[in-house]
Motif scaffolding. Structure first.
Motif, PDB file in Angstrom:
ATOM      1  N   ARG A   8      53.237  38.745  30.672  1.00 26.64           N
ATOM      2  CA  ARG A   8      53.062  37.294  30.538  1.00 26.64           C
ATOM      3  C   ARG A   8      51.823  36.779  31.281  1.00 26.64           C
ATOM      4  O   ARG A   8      51.880  35.787  31.990  1.00 26.64           O
ATOM      5  N   GLY A   9      50.721  37.489  31.129  1.00 29.06           N
ATOM      6  CA  GLY A   9      49.461  37.068  31.731  1.00 29.06           C
ATOM      7  C   GLY A   9      49.289  37.469  33.183  1.00 29.06           C
ATOM      8  O   GLY A   9      48.203  37.371  33.724  1.00 29.06           O
ATOM      9  N   GLU A  10      50.334  37.922  33.831  1.00 28.54           N
ATOM     10  CA  GLU A  10      50.260  38.344  35.232  1.00 28.54           C
ATOM     11  C   GLU A  10      50.249  39.869  35.299  1.00 28.54           C
ATOM     12  O   GLU A  10      50.924  40.539  34.526  1.00 28.54           O
ATOM     13  N   LEU A  11      49.506  40.382  36.258  1.00 24.91           N
ATOM     14  CA  LEU A  11      49.469  41.825  36.463  1.00 24.91           C
ATOM     15  C   LEU A  11      50.524  42.207  37.488  1.00 24.91           C
ATOM     16  O   LEU A  11      50.638  41.578  38.537  1.00 24.91           O
ATOM     17  N   ARG A  12      51.291  43.204  37.163  1.00 23.41           N
ATOM     18  CA  ARG A  12      52.371  43.685  38.023  1.00 23.41           C
ATOM     19  C   ARG A  12      52.313  45.209  38.075  1.00 23.41           C
ATOM     20  O   ARG A  12      51.786  45.857  37.178  1.00 23.41           O
ATOM     21  N   LEU A  13      52.905  45.759  39.101  1.00 27.40           N
ATOM     22  CA  LEU A  13      53.105  47.198  39.159  1.00 27.40           C
ATOM     23  C   LEU A  13      54.493  47.483  38.626  1.00 27.40           C
ATOM     24  O   LEU A  13      55.477  46.975  39.153  1.00 27.40           O
ATOM     25  N   LYS A  14      54.577  48.269  37.563  1.00 26.48           N
ATOM     26  CA  LYS A  14      55.856  48.555  36.905  1.00 26.48           C
ATOM     27  C   LYS A  14      55.951  50.048  36.641  1.00 26.48           C
ATOM     28  O   LYS A  14      54.949  50.709  36.425  1.00 26.48           O
ATOM     29  N   HIS A  15      57.191  50.538  36.611  1.00 22.39           N
ATOM     30  CA  HIS A  15      57.422  51.892  36.137  1.00 22.39           C
ATOM     31  C   HIS A  15      57.158  51.874  34.635  1.00 22.39           C
ATOM     32  O   HIS A  15      57.166  50.820  34.002  1.00 22.39           O
ATOM     33  N   LYS A  68      53.253  43.184  43.167  1.00 28.24           N
ATOM     34  CA  LYS A  68      52.146  42.263  42.874  1.00 28.24           C
ATOM     35  C   LYS A  68      50.834  42.830  43.394  1.00 28.24           C
ATOM     36  O   LYS A  68      50.789  43.499  44.421  1.00 28.24           O
ATOM     37  N   LEU A  69      49.761  42.494  42.683  1.00 31.73           N
ATOM     38  CA  LEU A  69      48.423  42.905  43.078  1.00 31.73           C
ATOM     39  C   LEU A  69      47.758  41.781  43.849  1.00 31.73           C
ATOM     40  O   LEU A  69      47.824  40.617  43.444  1.00 31.73           O
ATOM     41  N   VAL A  70      47.119  42.131  44.974  1.00 30.36           N
ATOM     42  CA  VAL A  70      46.481  41.138  45.832  1.00 30.36           C
ATOM     43  C   VAL A  70      45.096  41.610  46.238  1.00 30.36           C
ATOM     44  O   VAL A  70      44.804  42.804  46.241  1.00 30.36           O
ATOM     45  N   GLU A  71      44.250  40.641  46.603  1.00 29.61           N
ATOM     46  CA  GLU A  71      42.937  40.949  47.152  1.00 29.61           C
ATOM     47  C   GLU A  71      43.090  41.193  48.648  1.00 29.61           C
ATOM     48  O   GLU A  71      43.864  40.512  49.320  1.00 29.61           O
ATOM     49  N   THR A  72      42.334  42.144  49.146  1.00 31.95           N
ATOM     50  CA  THR A  72      42.323  42.396  50.578  1.00 31.95           C
ATOM     51  C   THR A  72      40.901  42.729  50.997  1.00 31.95           C
ATOM     52  O   THR A  72      40.077  43.096  50.168  1.00 31.95           O
ATOM     53  N   PHE A  73      40.639  42.578  52.269  1.00 34.75           N
ATOM     54  CA  PHE A  73      39.294  42.780  52.783  1.00 34.75           C
ATOM     55  C   PHE A  73      39.406  43.536  54.100  1.00 34.75           C
ATOM     56  O   PHE A  73      40.304  43.289  54.888  1.00 34.75           O
ATOM     57  N   GLY A  74      38.517  44.444  54.325  1.00 37.82           N
ATOM     58  CA  GLY A  74      38.466  45.141  55.612  1.00 37.82           C
ATOM     59  C   GLY A  74      38.562  46.639  55.466  1.00 37.82           C
ATOM     60  O   GLY A  74      38.946  47.173  54.425  1.00 37.82           O
ATOM     61  N   GLU A  75      38.217  47.302  56.558  1.00 39.76           N
ATOM     62  CA  GLU A  75      38.248  48.765  56.572  1.00 39.76           C
ATOM     63  C   GLU A  75      39.676  49.268  56.488  1.00 39.76           C
ATOM     64  O   GLU A  75      40.581  48.687  57.060  1.00 39.76           O
TER      65      GLU A  75
END
Length: 184
Positions: free
Chosen positions: A77-84, A166-173
């Protein structure tokens, strides 16, 4: 010395035989709530078998998998998810394309591109490959590829939130997920 027609497995089982109820197998669990049991076939306790690593290249179609859980990036439904793996209804095949040197990931079923949503996450709702749909894949030293998106003057890494879906943005080493690309 062992006789030629003796079965070594039978010998072991004869030595270790017990009466019923003496030993509880390590896999048995007594619970009334079956849904609360972990799914060992897709859990952090038992990673999926190794899949030959594939470099994401334009012109190829991929399943993009989380390396520990085996879940795949799926459009729902337009959202990206992690699914089996959810059968053959689609939403988890991504055609890799290139524009201006940047990679893009296109869902051929829905006609949309994976991209940033300006809320710290990702979506696949637009039908063009522009700035927010630009990706760069960087090889991770432990295997797999980090997916990076530009955000002003830095590169954000695609990662998974605490819920694991859910997929998220992250920043850093040391942040970001090293994704597996399975060519289909």
């Amino acid at each position: 010395m062992m006789e030629a027609n003796r079965d070594p497995d039978m010998e072991i089982s004869a030595k270790s035989s017990t009466t019923a109820g003496d030993i509880t197998p390590t896999h048995s669990v007594a619970t009334e709530d079956v849904d609360s049991l972990p799914d060992y076939t897709h859990s952090y306790l038992s990673p999926p078998p190794f899949i030959k690593e594939t470099v994401p290249c334009p012109g190829n179609t991929y399943i993009i998998r989380h390396p520990v859980t085996g879940r795949q990036i799926t459009l729902e439904r337009g959202e990206l998810r992690l699914k089996h793996h959810t059968g053959e209804q689609g939403g988890y095949h991504w055609v890799c394309v290139e524009k201006g040197g940047w990679l893009g990931f296109y869902d051929p079923i829905h006609g949309t591109y994976m991209g940033r949503n300006n809320k710290g996450g990702y979506m696949a709702k637009v039908k063009h490959h522009a700035g927010w749909e630009n990706f760069c894949a960087r090889r991770h030293p432990d295997g797999g590829y980090l997916l990076l998106t530009s955000h002003w003057f830095c590169l954000m890494k695609m990662d998974v939130d605490k819920s694991g879906t859910k997929l998220v943005e992250t920043f850093g080493e040391g942040k970001g997920t090293a994704w597996e690309f399975v060519k289909v």
